[in-house]
Scaffold this active site. Structure first.
Site: not given
Lengths: 298, 149
Positions: A89-92, A94
Site C-alpha cells: 500500500g502507501f501508494c494513494g 492507485l
C-alpha cells in the site's frame, strides 16, 4: 486546552512521521527511476519484435489467422483478465483505480460480447500483486491464478511465467480472449489504468517502411515456423513491458502519496507549534496575573 | 573491399553488443549460419548455442539460449531470448542444471515433460560448450564498452 507538555509530545510524534514519509518518498523516487530505465532498456527488443510480428503477419498472408492458434479468435464464452497491481500500500488511490478499471473493463467486454454474440461471457482473473488479488477475492470473482511473490524488479522470466499461464489457458480453451489491465506510466504525477488485448494476438500495424515489407527474405526454417516461434515471445514482451511500467507507476504514485503525507505532517507541526505557543503564553499570563494579584495583597 | 556488418545483440533486459563486425556466426535451428557483408536479407530462428562475432583478428563469443536473427542490408539484429557474454557464464550453475536435467529426464512421465527437460539440458550443455570454447580459443576479444545491469 491540552497542556503544553502534551502538545510538545504530539509535535515530536508528527515530526517523526514526516521524517519517515520523506524517506519513503525518496526510496520511491529512486525505484521509479530504476523501473523507467528498465523500460527504456527493453524498448529496442520490444520494437524489433513488434516490427517482425507485423512484417511476418503480412508476408504469411491472410489465412494465417485461422491456422496459427495464438491468432485465432473464436466465440467468447469466457474472458480472462490479467490485473497487475501493487503488492504494498502507501501508494494513494492507485490500487483502487486499477481495480475499478478491471471491474469496468470486465463489464464492458461482457456487454460488448452480449451485443455481438447474444450471450454474456463469464470472467476469470489472473492477479499479479496483492492489492488486485485481495479485491478479486473480496468481490468473489473467479481467480484463475495469482502471482503475489514477483520480485520488485520483474525479470523476463517472471513475465514469461505470467504469459505462459495466459497462453495455456487460451490454448486449452479455458478462456477465449485475454486482456491485460495495468497502470500506464504517463508522468511522475500521473498514472493511467489501461486495458489491452493480449490474446488472441492482434498483429500490430507496421511502423516501418512498406518497401521493406516487400523485400524477399530468406526464411529459415519458413515464415510460418518463425511466426509461430515469434508470437509467444511477443506476448512475453508485452507482459514484461506492462510489468515494468506498472512498477514505475506504482512507485510514482507512492512518491506523490508520501510527498502529500510529508506536507500534511509539516502543516500539522505548524498548527501544533502555534497551539503550543498560545498555551505557553496563556500559562505565563496566568502566572504573572497570579504574581501581581499576590503582590497586591501584601 | 567489402563493407562491414553492423551488429546489434539485444535481449529484453539489456543490449549485449552493438558495433561493427566482419563476420557473424550464429546457431540456426537448421544448422550454423555464417553471415558476411552483403548477405541476402535473412530471417532465422536461433537454437541455443554460440554466437560468434568477428572483427579483424578479434572475436566476441556470446551464448544465446535461442531467439531470432535478421539480416538486412548489412545490418544484423539478434533478438535473443536470453544471452550472456562467454565470460559471464556461471559454469557451476550450468553443470548443476545439466545434472538435474539428466536426473529428472530418467523419471520423466509425459512427453511434454521430457521435451521441456530435453530443452533445459540442451541449454545447459551449450552454455558449457560456449564457456569451454571461449577458454580454449585465446583469441583477442573485441573491445567494447557494453551496458551492464
Amino acid at each position: 486546552m491540552p497542556s503544553t507538555r502534551e502538545i510538545r509530545r504530539r509535535i515530536r510524534t508528527v515530526k517523526n512521521i514526516a521524517q519517515i514519509t520523506r524517506t519513503f518518498q525518496m526510496i520511491a523516487s529512486s525505484r521509479m527511476r530504476r523501473a523507467q530505465e528498465r523500460v527504456q532498456r527493453a524498448r529496442p527488443y520490444a520494437e524489433q519484435i513488434r516490427e517482425l510480428v507485423s512484417r511476418l503477419a503480412t508476408v504469411a498472408g491472410e489465412d494465417l489467422g485461422n491456422e496459427v492458434a495464438l491468432l485465432r479468435s473464436r466465440p467468447v464464452k469466457r474472458v480472462g483478465l490479467i490485473v497487475i497491481s501493487p503488492n504494498r500500500g502507501f501508494c494513494g488511490a492507485l490500487p483502487s483505480n486499477i481495480n475499478r478499471k478491471a471491474a469496468s473493463t470486465a463489464l464492458e467486454i461482457q456487454e460488448e460480447v452480449q451485443r455481438a454474440e447474444g450471450q454474456r461471457p463469464a470472467v476469470s482473473f489472473v492477479a499479479i500483486g496483492r492489492k488486485g488479488r485481495d479485491f478479486i477475492v473480496r468481490t468473489q470473482q473467479h481467480l484463475l491464478a495469482e502471482f503475489t511473490q514477483l520480485s520488485d524488479n520483474p525479470s523476463m522470466n517472471d513475465a514469461s511465467a505470467v504469459a505462459q499461464v495466459a497462453i495455456d489457458a487460451f490454448l486449452s480453451g479455458e478462456v477465449d480472449v485475454v486482456y491485460l489491465v495495468y497502470a500506464r506510466f504517463v508522468s511522475t504525477t500521473s498514472q493511467q489504468p489501461v486495458a489491452i488485448q493480449l490474446l488472441p494476438v492482434q498483429p500490430p500495424q507496421s511502423a516501418g517502411s512498406s518497401e521493406r515489407q516487400r523485400i524477399d527474405y530468406i526464411y529459415e526454417p519458413d515464415p510460418r515456423a518463425i511466426f509461430e516461434a515469434l508470437l509467444p515471445r511477443y506476448v512475453d514482451v508485452q507482459v514484461y513491458l506492462a510489468l515494468l511500467e506498472a512498477r514505475a507507476s506504482e512507485e510514482s504514485a507512492r512518491m506523490v502519496a508520501m510527498k502529500n503525507a510529508t506536507d500534511n505532517a509539516n502543516e500539522l507541526v505548524d498548527d501544533l507549534t502555534l497551539a503550543y505557543n498560545k498555551a505557553r503564553q496563556a500559562s505565563i499570563t496566568t502566572q504573572i496575573l497570579e504574581v501581581v494579584a499576590g503582590a497586591g495583597e501584601l | 573491399m567489402a563493407g562491414k556488418l553492423h551488429v546489434e545483440v539485444v535481449t529484453a533486459e539489456r543490449a549485449l553488443y552493438s558495433g561493427e563486425a566482419d563476420q557473424v556466426n550464429a546457431p540456426g535451428t537448421e544448422g550454423r549460419l555464417g553471415i558476411l557483408p552483403r548477405h541476402a536479407p535473412l530471417l532465422a530462428v536461433l537454437a541455443p548455442g554460440e554466437l560468434l562475432i568477428r572483427l579483424g583478428d578479434a572475436e566476441e563469443p556470446i551464448f544465446v539460449s535461442g531467439g531470432f536473427l535478421e539480416v538486412f542490408e548489412d545490418q544484423v539484429t539478434v533478438l535473443a531470448d536470453a544471452a550472456e557474454h562467454a565470460e559471464e557464464i556461471d559454469e557451476a550453475r550450468a553443470q548443476e542444471a545439466r545434472r538435474q536435467a539428466l536426473e529428472r529426464l530418467e523419471q520423466a512421465q509425459t512427453d511434454v515433460e521430457r521435451a521441456e527437460l530435453q530443452a533445459a539440458l540442451e541449454q545447459a550443455v551449450s552454455r558449457l560448450r560456449v564457456a569451454e570454447l571461449a577458454r580454449r580459443r585465446h583469441t583477442r576479444r573485441i573491445r567494447q564498452s557494453t551496458e551492464e545491469e
